[in-house]
Scaffold this active site. Structure first.
Site, PDB file in Angstrom:
ATOM      1  N   GLY A  50     -10.592  -7.448   0.124  1.00 43.86           N
ATOM      2  CA  GLY A  50      -9.395  -7.352   0.936  1.00 43.86           C
ATOM      3  C   GLY A  50      -9.351  -6.015   1.649  1.00 43.86           C
ATOM      4  O   GLY A  50      -9.998  -5.050   1.230  1.00 43.86           O
ATOM      5  N   GLN A  55      -5.686   1.124   5.949  1.00 45.65           N
ATOM      6  CA  GLN A  55      -6.918   1.666   5.367  1.00 45.65           C
ATOM      7  C   GLN A  55      -7.940   2.064   6.432  1.00 45.65           C
ATOM      8  O   GLN A  55      -8.881   2.785   6.133  1.00 45.65           O
ATOM      9  CB  GLN A  55      -7.540   0.674   4.388  1.00 45.65           C
ATOM     10  CG  GLN A  55      -6.728   0.507   3.114  1.00 45.65           C
ATOM     11  CD  GLN A  55      -7.384  -0.456   2.162  1.00 45.65           C
ATOM     12  OE1 GLN A  55      -7.194  -1.669   2.269  1.00 45.65           O
ATOM     13  NE2 GLN A  55      -8.184   0.062   1.243  1.00 45.65           N
ATOM     14  N   CYS A 109     -10.164  -0.021  -5.404  1.00 50.58           N
ATOM     15  CA  CYS A 109      -9.699   0.065  -4.022  1.00 50.58           C
ATOM     16  C   CYS A 109     -10.765   0.737  -3.180  1.00 50.58           C
ATOM     17  O   CYS A 109     -11.369   1.730  -3.608  1.00 50.58           O
ATOM     18  CB  CYS A 109      -8.396   0.872  -3.974  1.00 50.58           C
ATOM     19  SG  CYS A 109      -7.676   0.998  -2.322  1.00 50.58           S
ATOM     20  N   LEU A 110     -10.983   0.214  -1.984  1.00 46.32           N
ATOM     21  CA  LEU A 110     -11.967   0.821  -1.080  1.00 46.32           C
ATOM     22  C   LEU A 110     -11.572   2.235  -0.674  1.00 46.32           C
ATOM     23  O   LEU A 110     -12.421   3.020  -0.270  1.00 46.32           O
ATOM     24  CB  LEU A 110     -12.147  -0.057   0.162  1.00 46.32           C
ATOM     25  CG  LEU A 110     -12.729  -1.458  -0.074  1.00 46.32           C
ATOM     26  CD1 LEU A 110     -12.828  -2.206   1.247  1.00 46.32           C
ATOM     27  CD2 LEU A 110     -14.078  -1.391  -0.756  1.00 46.32           C
ATOM     28  N   HIS A 155      -1.986  -6.544  -3.954  1.00 48.74           N
ATOM     29  CA  HIS A 155      -2.599  -5.239  -3.706  1.00 48.74           C
ATOM     30  C   HIS A 155      -2.520  -4.875  -2.223  1.00 48.74           C
ATOM     31  O   HIS A 155      -2.155  -3.751  -1.867  1.00 48.74           O
ATOM     32  CB  HIS A 155      -4.062  -5.291  -4.175  1.00 48.74           C
ATOM     33  CG  HIS A 155      -4.829  -4.028  -3.964  1.00 48.74           C
ATOM     34  ND1 HIS A 155      -5.158  -3.178  -4.989  1.00 48.74           N
ATOM     35  CD2 HIS A 155      -5.352  -3.465  -2.831  1.00 48.74           C
ATOM     36  CE1 HIS A 155      -5.847  -2.142  -4.506  1.00 48.74           C
ATOM     37  NE2 HIS A 155      -5.987  -2.301  -3.201  1.00 48.74           N
ATOM     38  N   GLU A 156      -2.840  -5.831  -1.351  1.00 45.94           N
ATOM     39  CA  GLU A 156      -2.890  -5.547   0.087  1.00 45.94           C
ATOM     40  C   GLU A 156      -1.497  -5.361   0.689  1.00 45.94           C
ATOM     41  O   GLU A 156      -1.302  -4.518   1.575  1.00 45.94           O
ATOM     42  CB  GLU A 156      -3.663  -6.642   0.828  1.00 45.94           C
ATOM     43  CG  GLU A 156      -5.095  -6.840   0.367  1.00 45.94           C
ATOM     44  CD  GLU A 156      -5.928  -5.568   0.366  1.00 45.94           C
ATOM     45  OE1 GLU A 156      -5.633  -4.653   1.174  1.00 45.94           O
ATOM     46  OE2 GLU A 156      -6.865  -5.472  -0.446  1.00 45.94           O
ATOM     47  N   HIS A 159      -0.394  -1.944   0.186  1.00 43.24           N
ATOM     48  CA  HIS A 159      -0.965  -1.017   1.169  1.00 43.24           C
ATOM     49  C   HIS A 159      -0.101  -0.914   2.422  1.00 43.24           C
ATOM     50  O   HIS A 159       0.141   0.188   2.927  1.00 43.24           O
ATOM     51  CB  HIS A 159      -2.376  -1.447   1.571  1.00 43.24           C
ATOM     52  CG  HIS A 159      -3.461  -0.846   0.750  1.00 43.24           C
ATOM     53  ND1 HIS A 159      -3.623   0.513   0.608  1.00 43.24           N
ATOM     54  CD2 HIS A 159      -4.460  -1.419   0.011  1.00 43.24           C
ATOM     55  CE1 HIS A 159      -4.673   0.753  -0.177  1.00 43.24           C
ATOM     56  NE2 HIS A 159      -5.184  -0.399  -0.554  1.00 43.24           N
TER      57      HIS A 159
END
Length: 201
Positions: A50, A55, A109-110, A155-156, A159
């Site tokens: 995702g 991000q 997480c990226l 999660h997204e 963000h």
């Protein structure tokens, strides 16, 4: 399109953006389509499941998700895909309903490469979002099993609200860096491999 740089929590300038709340999308045009394609390319290049627009430094309420395939083992030791990977593009997504029950799910997480911790997430959620043409869609009681759509979307959406997964961790002793624990192991594909190892996924 293009692979963009993923903002990192450890960078103070990046963190300011990551901690900011995103604005709703009102124009469904070619620039939105280009943004989404860059997000998909970036997510896949980073082996993520995702990615949210903040991000890559864009404070708009847009997320992309690609759920890992579900595989089953055969008696001969081989595996067969019973549910292929699926790509979701969600503009202005909202969680409209959620389960009372939550369970801890190991998340990474990226924007914080290599770090994982147990995050309590709802076991199912209902979602409302728009597609690239502005058409509204609703998904009811989506499974929140580890690395399935209902889990990843929580999660997204965090963000785009400026909330990082580390802020959701209730037991900080679960936060660990796999790169320090396994310095010779490459991180590429780790999140997808972990997803494949989860029961029921």
């Amino acid at each position: 399109m293009a692979v963009r740089r993923v903002l990192l929590i450890e960078n103070e300038e990046d963190k300011k953006i990551l901690k900011s709340k995103s604005v709703r999308v009102k124009q469904f045009d070619k620039s939105l389509q280009a943004l989404v394609q860059d997000m998909i390319d970036t997510m896949r290049e980073q082996n993520g499941v995702g990615l949210a627009a903040p991000q890559i430094g864009v404070l708009r309420r847009v997320i992309v998700i690609e759920t890992p395939p579900i595989e089953e083992a055969r008696d001969d030791g081989s595996t067969v895909v019973v549910e292929p990977a699926r790509l979701y593009v969600m503009v202005n997504p909202e969680i409209t309903e959620r389960s009372d029950e939550r369970r801890p799910v190991q998340e990474g997480c990226l924007s914080l490469p290599g770090w994982y911790g147990d995050v309590p997430r709802h076991t199912w959620v209902s979602i409302k979002y728009q597609d690239l043409n502005g058409k509204e869609h609703r998904l009811k009681r989506v499974d929140g099993a580890p690395y399935r759509l209902g889990h990843i979307v929580q999660h997204e959406i965090d963000h785009i609200d400026g909330v990082l997964f580390t802020e959701r961790i209730e037991d900080l002793t679960t936060l660990h860096n796999v790169n320090q624990e396994q310095p010779r192991r490459r991180r590429v594909g780790l999140l997808r491999r972990r997803a494949a190892e989860q029961p029921g996924s």
